[in-house]
Design an enzyme around this catalytic site. Structure first.
Site, PDB file in Angstrom:
ATOM      1  N   THR A  65      -6.293   2.902  -7.098  1.00 41.57           N
ATOM      2  CA  THR A  65      -7.369   2.724  -6.294  1.00 41.57           C
ATOM      3  C   THR A  65      -8.017   4.093  -6.799  1.00 41.57           C
ATOM      4  OG1 THR A  65      -6.318   1.221  -4.146  1.00 41.57           O
ATOM      5  CG2 THR A  65      -8.470   2.875  -4.290  1.00 41.57           C
ATOM      6  N   HIS A  79     -13.864  -2.022  -1.300  1.00 42.96           N
ATOM      7  CA  HIS A  79     -12.444  -1.757  -0.363  1.00 42.96           C
ATOM      8  C   HIS A  79     -13.146  -2.571   0.633  1.00 42.96           C
ATOM      9  CE1 HIS A  79      -9.393   1.417  -0.246  1.00 42.96           C
ATOM     10  NE2 HIS A  79      -9.410   1.752   0.948  1.00 42.96           N
ATOM     11  N   SER A 125       0.411  -0.914  -0.023  1.00 46.92           N
ATOM     12  CA  SER A 125      -0.132  -0.301  -0.324  1.00 46.92           C
ATOM     13  C   SER A 125       0.432   1.225   0.077  1.00 46.92           C
ATOM     14  CB  SER A 125      -0.872  -0.413   1.409  1.00 46.92           C
ATOM     15  OG  SER A 125      -1.520   0.856   1.330  1.00 46.92           O
TER      16      SER A 125
HETATM   17  C1  FMN Z   1      -6.943  -2.217   7.610  1.00 46.20           C
HETATM   18  C2  FMN Z   1      -7.367  -2.302   6.125  1.00 46.20           C
HETATM   19  C3  FMN Z   1      -6.787  -1.393   5.572  1.00 46.20           C
HETATM   20  C4  FMN Z   1      -6.892  -1.306   3.634  1.00 46.20           C
HETATM   21  N1  FMN Z   1      -5.962  -0.354   3.314  1.00 46.20           N
HETATM   22  C5  FMN Z   1      -5.944  -0.574   1.758  1.00 46.20           C
HETATM   23  C6  FMN Z   1      -5.218   0.417   0.994  1.00 46.20           C
HETATM   24  O1  FMN Z   1      -3.796   0.948   1.949  1.00 46.20           O
HETATM   25  N2  FMN Z   1      -4.944   0.730   0.066  1.00 46.20           N
HETATM   26  C7  FMN Z   1      -6.358  -0.696  -0.730  1.00 46.20           C
HETATM   27  O2  FMN Z   1      -6.550   0.623  -1.831  1.00 46.20           O
HETATM   28  N3  FMN Z   1      -6.862  -0.911   0.301  1.00 46.20           N
HETATM   29  C8  FMN Z   1      -6.936  -1.108   1.396  1.00 46.20           C
HETATM   30  N4  FMN Z   1      -7.861  -1.921   2.104  1.00 46.20           N
HETATM   31  C9  FMN Z   1      -9.134  -2.416   1.108  1.00 46.20           C
HETATM   32  C10 FMN Z   1      -8.425  -3.801   0.810  1.00 46.20           C
HETATM   33  O3  FMN Z   1      -7.198  -3.454   0.061  1.00 46.20           O
HETATM   34  C11 FMN Z   1      -9.297  -4.552   0.581  1.00 46.20           C
HETATM   35  O4  FMN Z   1     -10.041  -4.339  -0.747  1.00 46.20           O
HETATM   36  C12 FMN Z   1     -10.148  -5.487   1.215  1.00 46.20           C
HETATM   37  O5  FMN Z   1      -9.605  -5.593   2.513  1.00 46.20           O
HETATM   38  C13 FMN Z   1     -11.449  -6.566   0.650  1.00 46.20           C
HETATM   39  O6  FMN Z   1     -12.391  -6.177   1.831  1.00 46.20           O
HETATM   40  P1  FMN Z   1     -11.986  -7.820   2.969  1.00 46.20           P
HETATM   41  O7  FMN Z   1     -11.224  -7.247   4.410  1.00 46.20           O
HETATM   42  O8  FMN Z   1     -13.289  -7.902   3.351  1.00 46.20           O
HETATM   43  O9  FMN Z   1     -11.473  -9.042   2.056  1.00 46.20           O
HETATM   44  C14 FMN Z   1      -7.581  -2.074   3.363  1.00 46.20           C
HETATM   45  C15 FMN Z   1      -8.928  -2.646   3.763  1.00 46.20           C
HETATM   46  C16 FMN Z   1      -8.665  -2.677   5.612  1.00 46.20           C
HETATM   47  C17 FMN Z   1      -9.272  -3.945   6.127  1.00 46.20           C
END
Ligand code: FMN
Length: 397
Positions: A164, A284, A115
């Protein structure tokens, strides 16, 4: 799940077990940051529930013994049909942070995302592991900064640039508002008390490498604490980002380029038109637009629109091997994981992530054998029936 005190990694057999172990080990504001989502968290719940509206129809007596779980996405072969989606702040969840995730992904032969808000430097991970790596990018108002960051990622040898596009403003995460979770920490009194109740986490946090955001530190004074993540989003990222900006980025990058957070077939077509080689259908993890459709519900429509022009992936709510089988059957090339590896990371560092990914791999292999499939390529819509005909997919008879 065994009672407190006897709770061990070896007792974790599924997503719920890892989540529970993480809940017991983390100060609750951190657990809520990972577990939480936007507004009423409807989309987060729907993400997992969507898989339950779809049933698998196995074929029998096909004589399958060994199964091939590999897939190829955006020019790279993965040994398993899932990858670690990029997530922020992993060092806060466990002192091994992003290194644990990278090591576990490499062991499984799969891709992982770093990230923009990652806590280990992209270059360090690129050197340490040969497995394919994604750099997740946020688009800044400062075009010079964007170009400098792309250049650095290129020099580091990043395989896939992932922009993103669902985060032009932060989601309304009410659990975080209640606890005061933000970086740097600005905890409420109640939030602070919760940290006091998990001294082991606090000791590990304080006695290991200092928290930093190396992808941004060079350009923004994040680590020193003068800029919060909230301010970074509101002041530095460009909410006016448009298709022309991204088209220019795709040309500058000259390599595999993926948009994360596309949901409509029309946007997917535009992504293909400007030269993207992949898209991730994603909301997300329900953390941005609550009420947004689940990626799995939207998958067939998008695969039908652009599946022959770019690689379509999806993430959100994946907790079981059968969820992955359903997504692949609908036409996803691979599936991204978020909380599925974050809770194990928080619960037990690298050993936790490895166990969770191995269990998922075993579930997929077992599920494929029971489905009568020896390769991910055997999975198709013939294997699926929807309980309600509202998925944009006609049940195949
Ligand atoms: C704690 C956390 C931090 C995340 N940080 C980012 C990030 O920095 N950039 C991004 O594109 N997605 C981020 N996401 C989204 C994840 O990449 C992903 O799309 C999402 O977690 C998928 O859903 P799931 O947790 O139900 O598998 C984050 C998700 C979580 C739970």
């Amino acid at each position: 799940m065994p009672v407190e005190g006897h709770l061990r990694l070896s007792h974790c057999h599924n997503f719920r077990d890892f989540r529970e172990l993480a809940r017991r080990r983390l100060p609750s504001p951190i657990f809520d940051y990972i577990d939480g989502a936007a507004d009423d968290e409807v989309t987060k719940r729907r993400n997992s529930a969507s898989f339950e509206d779809c049933d698998l129809v196995p074929s029998v007596l096909r004589g399958g013994k060994d199964v091939d779980l590999s897939v190829t996405i955006m020019g790279r072969k993965l040994a398993v049909p899932f990858y670690g989606s990029p997530t922020a702040l992993q060092r806060v969840f466990h002192h091994q942070g992003g290194r644990a995730v990278a090591a576990a992904a490499a062991k499984l032969g799969t891709m992982f995302g770093v990230s923009s808000l990652g806590t280990v430097a992209l270059g360090e991970l690129r050197k340490a592991y040969a497995s394919p790596q994604v750099y997740q990018f946020y688009f800044h108002k400062d075009r010079g900064l964007n170009r400098a960051m792309l250049k650095r990622a290129k020099e580091a040898g990043v395989d896939v640039m992932m922009l993103t596009v669902d985060t032009i403003t932060g989601g309304n995460r009410e659990r975080d508002l209640r606890t005061g979770f933000t970086i740097p920490f600005r905890l409420t009194f109640g939030g602070m008390l919760q940290f006091g109740m998990k001294p082991k986490w606090a000791l590990n946090y304080l006695t290991h490498e200092r928290f930093s955001l190396p992808q941004l530190d060079e350009y923004v004074d994040m680590g020193a604490g003068s800029m919060s993540i909230g301010r970074y989003f509101s002041e530095m990222l460009d909410p006016a980002m448009n298709w022309d900006d991204v088209a220019e980025m795709v040309q500058t990058w000259e390599g595999q380029f993926c948009l994360k957070g596309v949901m409509s077939a029309a946007d997917a077509k535009r992504a293909a038109d400007i030269g993207c080689t992949g898209i991730v259908l994603s909301n997300h993890g329900g953390r941005q637009l609550d009420g947004s459709r689940a990626a799995f519900d939207q998958l067939a429509e998008v695969v039908d629109a652009v599946g022959d022009r770019l690689d379509v992936m999806m993430d959100g709510g994946v907790q079981r091997g059968t969820h992955v089988l359903k997504a692949l059957s609908l036409g996803a090339k691979a599936v991204g994981l978020g909380r599925l590896y974050l809770f194990p990371l928080a619960a037990a560092g690298q050993a936790g992530v490895e166990r969770a990914l191995e269990l998922l791999k075993d579930e997929i292999a077992r599920g494929m054998k029971l489905m009568g499939c020896t390769s991910t390529r055997d999975l198709s819509r013939q294997n699926l029936r929807f309980r309600m005909a509202n998925r944009g997919v006609e049940n195949v008879d």
